[in-house]
Design a protein around this motif. Structure first.
Motif, PDB file in Angstrom:
ATOM      1  N   ILE A 284      -6.241  -9.087  10.977  1.00 27.85           N
ATOM      2  CA  ILE A 284      -5.831  -8.773  12.359  1.00 27.85           C
ATOM      3  C   ILE A 284      -4.477  -9.363  12.734  1.00 27.85           C
ATOM      4  N   ASN A 285      -3.741  -9.894  11.757  1.00 25.81           N
ATOM      5  CA  ASN A 285      -2.470 -10.547  12.063  1.00 25.81           C
ATOM      6  C   ASN A 285      -1.314  -9.837  11.355  1.00 25.81           C
ATOM      7  N   PRO A 286      -0.539  -9.018  12.073  1.00 24.61           N
ATOM      8  CA  PRO A 286       0.565  -8.279  11.443  1.00 24.61           C
ATOM      9  C   PRO A 286       1.611  -9.176  10.784  1.00 24.61           C
ATOM     10  N   LEU A 287       1.825 -10.386  11.298  1.00 27.99           N
ATOM     11  CA  LEU A 287       2.779 -11.281  10.654  1.00 27.99           C
ATOM     12  C   LEU A 287       2.292 -11.674   9.260  1.00 27.99           C
ATOM     13  N   ASN A 288       0.985 -11.835   9.131  1.00 29.62           N
ATOM     14  CA  ASN A 288       0.403 -12.106   7.816  1.00 29.62           C
ATOM     15  C   ASN A 288       0.621 -10.924   6.882  1.00 29.62           C
ATOM     16  N   TRP A 289       0.514  -9.708   7.403  1.00 33.28           N
ATOM     17  CA  TRP A 289       0.691  -8.525   6.554  1.00 33.28           C
ATOM     18  C   TRP A 289       2.098  -8.493   5.963  1.00 33.28           C
ATOM     19  N   LEU A 290       3.089  -8.868   6.773  1.00 30.81           N
ATOM     20  CA  LEU A 290       4.465  -8.908   6.284  1.00 30.81           C
ATOM     21  C   LEU A 290       4.596  -9.905   5.143  1.00 30.81           C
ATOM     22  N   ARG A 291       4.003 -11.088   5.329  1.00 25.30           N
ATOM     23  CA  ARG A 291       4.120 -12.139   4.312  1.00 25.30           C
ATOM     24  C   ARG A 291       3.387 -11.741   3.032  1.00 25.30           C
ATOM     25  N   VAL A 292       2.158 -11.233   3.186  1.00 31.22           N
ATOM     26  CA  VAL A 292       1.377 -10.868   2.005  1.00 31.22           C
ATOM     27  C   VAL A 292       1.996  -9.647   1.317  1.00 31.22           C
ATOM     28  N   GLY A 293       2.553  -8.726   2.091  1.00 31.67           N
ATOM     29  CA  GLY A 293       3.229  -7.580   1.500  1.00 31.67           C
ATOM     30  C   GLY A 293       4.367  -8.007   0.588  1.00 31.67           C
ATOM     31  N   ARG A 294       5.156  -8.996   1.042  1.00 32.90           N
ATOM     32  CA  ARG A 294       6.238  -9.519   0.204  1.00 32.90           C
ATOM     33  C   ARG A 294       5.674 -10.186  -1.056  1.00 32.90           C
ATOM     34  N   MET A 295       4.527 -10.864  -0.915  1.00 37.59           N
ATOM     35  CA  MET A 295       3.903 -11.509  -2.073  1.00 37.59           C
ATOM     36  C   MET A 295       3.432 -10.476  -3.096  1.00 37.59           C
ATOM     37  N   ILE A 296       2.935  -9.356  -2.589  1.00 41.84           N
ATOM     38  CA  ILE A 296       2.511  -8.287  -3.500  1.00 41.84           C
ATOM     39  C   ILE A 296       3.706  -7.750  -4.281  1.00 41.84           C
ATOM     40  N   ARG A 297       4.811  -7.492  -3.578  1.00 39.02           N
ATOM     41  CA  ARG A 297       6.009  -6.984  -4.258  1.00 39.02           C
ATOM     42  C   ARG A 297       6.492  -7.969  -5.318  1.00 39.02           C
ATOM     43  N   LYS A 298       6.390  -9.249  -5.007  1.00 39.70           N
ATOM     44  CA  LYS A 298       6.816 -10.274  -5.958  1.00 39.70           C
ATOM     45  C   LYS A 298       5.900 -10.301  -7.179  1.00 39.70           C
ATOM     46  N   TRP A 299       4.603 -10.152  -6.957  1.00 36.20           N
ATOM     47  CA  TRP A 299       3.658 -10.148  -8.094  1.00 36.20           C
ATOM     48  C   TRP A 299       3.851  -8.885  -8.930  1.00 36.20           C
ATOM     49  N   ASN A 300       4.296  -7.810  -8.281  1.00 36.33           N
ATOM     50  CA  ASN A 300       4.731  -6.588  -8.963  1.00 36.33           C
ATOM     51  C   ASN A 300       3.598  -5.922  -9.759  1.00 36.33           C
ATOM     52  N   PRO A 301       2.518  -5.533  -9.099  1.00 36.49           N
ATOM     53  CA  PRO A 301       1.435  -4.881  -9.833  1.00 36.49           C
ATOM     54  C   PRO A 301       1.793  -3.455 -10.244  1.00 36.49           C
ATOM     55  N   ASP A 302       1.186  -3.013 -11.334  1.00 37.96           N
ATOM     56  CA  ASP A 302       1.310  -1.610 -11.725  1.00 37.96           C
ATOM     57  C   ASP A 302       0.387  -0.728 -10.900  1.00 37.96           C
ATOM     58  N   MET A 303      -0.695  -1.327 -10.414  1.00 32.17           N
ATOM     59  CA  MET A 303      -1.689  -0.561  -9.670  1.00 32.17           C
ATOM     60  C   MET A 303      -2.287  -1.457  -8.584  1.00 32.17           C
ATOM     61  N   ILE A 304      -2.508  -0.871  -7.419  1.00 30.84           N
ATOM     62  CA  ILE A 304      -3.236  -1.542  -6.342  1.00 30.84           C
ATOM     63  C   ILE A 304      -4.473  -0.711  -6.045  1.00 30.84           C
ATOM     64  N   VAL A 305      -5.631  -1.343  -6.109  1.00 26.42           N
ATOM     65  CA  VAL A 305      -6.895  -0.666  -5.851  1.00 26.42           C
ATOM     66  C   VAL A 305      -7.523  -1.277  -4.611  1.00 26.42           C
TER      67      VAL A 305
ATOM     68  N   ARG B 277     -10.153 -14.084 -10.991  1.00 27.60           N
ATOM     69  CA  ARG B 277      -9.091 -14.737 -10.217  1.00 27.60           C
ATOM     70  C   ARG B 277      -9.090 -14.148  -8.808  1.00 27.60           C
ATOM     71  N   ILE B 278      -9.575 -14.926  -7.870  1.00 30.40           N
ATOM     72  CA  ILE B 278      -9.707 -14.489  -6.481  1.00 30.40           C
ATOM     73  C   ILE B 278      -8.871 -15.412  -5.602  1.00 30.40           C
ATOM     74  N   HIS B 279      -8.019 -14.818  -4.771  1.00 29.87           N
ATOM     75  CA  HIS B 279      -7.169 -15.600  -3.865  1.00 29.87           C
ATOM     76  C   HIS B 279      -7.402 -15.129  -2.433  1.00 29.87           C
ATOM     77  N   ARG B 280      -7.580 -16.069  -1.541  1.00 31.08           N
ATOM     78  CA  ARG B 280      -7.748 -15.741  -0.111  1.00 31.08           C
ATOM     79  C   ARG B 280      -6.374 -15.736   0.543  1.00 31.08           C
ATOM     80  N   ARG B 281      -5.937 -14.545   0.980  1.00 29.65           N
ATOM     81  CA  ARG B 281      -4.570 -14.427   1.493  1.00 29.65           C
ATOM     82  C   ARG B 281      -4.438 -13.530   2.722  1.00 29.65           C
ATOM     83  N   ILE B 282      -5.370 -12.653   2.975  1.00 29.95           N
ATOM     84  CA  ILE B 282      -5.158 -11.579   3.956  1.00 29.95           C
ATOM     85  C   ILE B 282      -5.869 -11.891   5.264  1.00 29.95           C
ATOM     86  N   ASN B 283      -5.122 -11.794   6.354  1.00 31.75           N
ATOM     87  CA  ASN B 283      -5.707 -11.869   7.694  1.00 31.75           C
ATOM     88  C   ASN B 283      -5.727 -10.440   8.245  1.00 31.75           C
TER      89      ASN B 283
END
Length: 376
Positions: free
Chosen positions: A74-95, A66-72
C-alpha cells in the motif's frame, strides 16, 4: 550462459495460507534449472482489511528457498524503491500470482518499474473477476494486466475472463498442480487418533478459510436433511472464519445439529493438514461460486474423493462419478451426493481413479509452460 534468473513476487513465508504454499512449491520446481528468489511482503494487507486472526505462519522458514521481505502493498514510495531493486537484480523472468484487484496497483507498478527490455513477465491467474466485487476492481485489474507478457489461467472460466481484458497475449490453461507439500498420507486410523475422533463413524470434511461464497451454510443445511441424519454422517469444519461467525453459529443452533458438526475453526497449521484429510471419508466443496480450488488439489494428494458443486473450474477438476460427485449448490442436492457415496460404497474405486487422474497435475508441467510462454 548462466542459469536464468527468475523472480517470484507475492505471498511466501512468513505469510501463511494457500498462496504462500503455492509460490514456495513453484519456486522449488523452478529452481531445479534456474536461479530463483521470492520477494514477498513487509505489509501484505492492512490489518483493517485482513479478515482472519493472523497473517503469519508458525512454522520456520523453508530451508531451501531464498525469500526476502521487501514489498509494502500500500506504499507507492516502496514500489519505486523495490522497482529499482528489481532492475538492479536484473531477472530474466518475473512471475507473479494475481488473485485480488487490491494488489493490482502494487504488482502492476513493480512490473513497470522492474522490467528491463529482455525481462518477461508471466502471471498465474487465480481470478481475474473476483468473487467479492469492490469499486475499482476493473481499473486495478487492467492496470496489472497491461505490463504482463503472458498468462497462465488455472481454469477455463478464468481464461474466459482474461480474454475480456487481454484478447491477444499468449495464455495457457494449466490446472492447479497437486499440493504435495503437506506431508505423506497417514492411515485413517492414525489420523482419527490424532484428532481424537471415533474410529467407527462416518466423517466428511469442509476445509479452508470460511467465506460466504464457499457455501458452508449450504452444507450445514445439507447436514440437516433426513437422509444424511439416517446415515449418521458427521461433518468436520476445519478452517478459520474470514467473516462474521454468528450466522453460522445461529444456523447450527436452528438446525439442531448438535454433535454432528465438529467446528475446528482456528487456522490449521501445515503439519496438521494431513490429519484432517486422512481422517475424512469425503471432502465436500459446496461453493456458490468458484474459479478453481487448492482444496481439490490437497484432496488429490491425500487420495480423498470429493463432492463439489457445479460452479467455475470445480467441474474441470473433479470428473463426475469418477473421483467424486458433482451436484448443484442446493442443500438437498449436496445431501444426495454425500449419501450416494456411502450407499454405493464408492471409496475403493474412487481412490483408484484419483491415483490415475492426479498424474496430470504436476508442478513440472506448470514450470515447463512458464518457460515455454516466455519464448513465444
Amino acid at each position: 550462459m548462466g542459469k536464468k534468473r527468475i523472480l517470484l513476487l507475492g505471498p511466501a513465508w512468513p505469510y501463511r495460507g494457500g498462496l504462500a504454499a503455492y509460490n514456495e512449491r513453484l519456486a522449488e520446481e523452478l529452481q531445479k534449472d534456474a536461479e530463483v528468489e521470492i520477494w514477498t511482503f513487509t505489509v501484505q494487507y492492512p490489518k483493517f482489511l485482513f479478515p482472519g486472526k493472523s497473517q503469519y505462519a508458525t512454522e520456520p522458514a523453508p530451508a531451501n528457498l531464498r525469500i526476502h521481505r521487501r514489498i509494502n502493498s500500500i506504499n507507492p514510495l516502496n514500489w519505486l524503491r523495490v522497482g529499482r531493486m528489481i532492475r538492479k537484480w536484473n531477472p530474466d523472468m518475473i512471475v507473479t500470482k494475481y488473485w485480488l484487484p487490491l494488489m493490482g496497483p502494487c504488482l502492476g507498478s513493480l512490473l513497470r518499474l522492474g522490467k528491463r527490455k529482455h525481462t518477461k513477465a508471466v502471471s498465474i491467474l487465480d481470478n481475474v473477476v473476483p468473487h467479492e466485487k469492490r469499486p475499482g476492481d476493473v481499473a486495478f485489474t487492467k492496470y496489472f494486466l497491461k505490463p504482463v507478457d503472458a498468462f497462465i489461467a488455472m481454469s477455463q472460466s478464468v481464461l474466459d475472463d482474461l480474454r475480456q481484458f487481454e484478447p491477444q497475449k499468449p495464455a495457457s490453461l494449466i490446472p492447479h498442480p497437486i499440493y504435495d507439500n503437506y506431508g505423506t498420507p497417514v492411515s485413517k486410523q492414525q489420523a482419527r487418533e490424532a484428532l481424537k475422533l471415533e474410529q467407527d463413524k462416518r466423517y466428511i470434511l469442509f476445509f479452508g478459510f470460511i467465506r460466504q461464497y464457499k457455501g458452508l451454510d449450504l452444507l450445514l443445511q445439507a447436514m440437516a436433511e433426513q437422509e444424511v441424519k439416517d446415515q449418521d454422517i458427521r461433518l468436520i469444519v476445519a478452517g478459520e472464519f474470514y467473516e462474521d461467525a454468528t450466522p453460522y453459529q445461529q444456523l447450527l443452533e436452528k438446525l439442531n445439529l448438535g454433535d454432528k458438526v465438529l467446528m475446528h475453526t482456528d487456522f490449521i497449521p501445515n503439519d496438521a493438514v494431513k490429519n484432517y484429510f486422512c481422517a475424512a471419508d469425503l471432502v465436500v466443496q459446496p461453493y456458490k461460486s468458484a474459479t478453481q480450488s487448492g482444496i481439490s488439489q490437497i484432496a488429490y494428494h491425500f487420495d480423498k474423493p470429493m463432492v463439489v458443486t457445479r460452479v467455475g473450474g470445480l467441474v474441470e477438476m473433479v470428473p463426475d462419478n469418477v473421483v467424486g460427485f458433482q451436484c448443484e449448490p442446493i442443500p438437498a442436492d449436496i445431501a444426495a451426493a454425500i449419501t450416494r457415496y456411502y450407499k454405493e460404497n464408492r471409496e475403493a474405486d474412487m481412490i483408484a481413479a484419483l491415483r490415475i487422474e492426479k498424474q496430470q497435475y504436476s508442478w513440472h508441467r506448470l514450470a515447463a509452460e512458464i518457460h515455454r510462454l516466455t519464448t513465444v
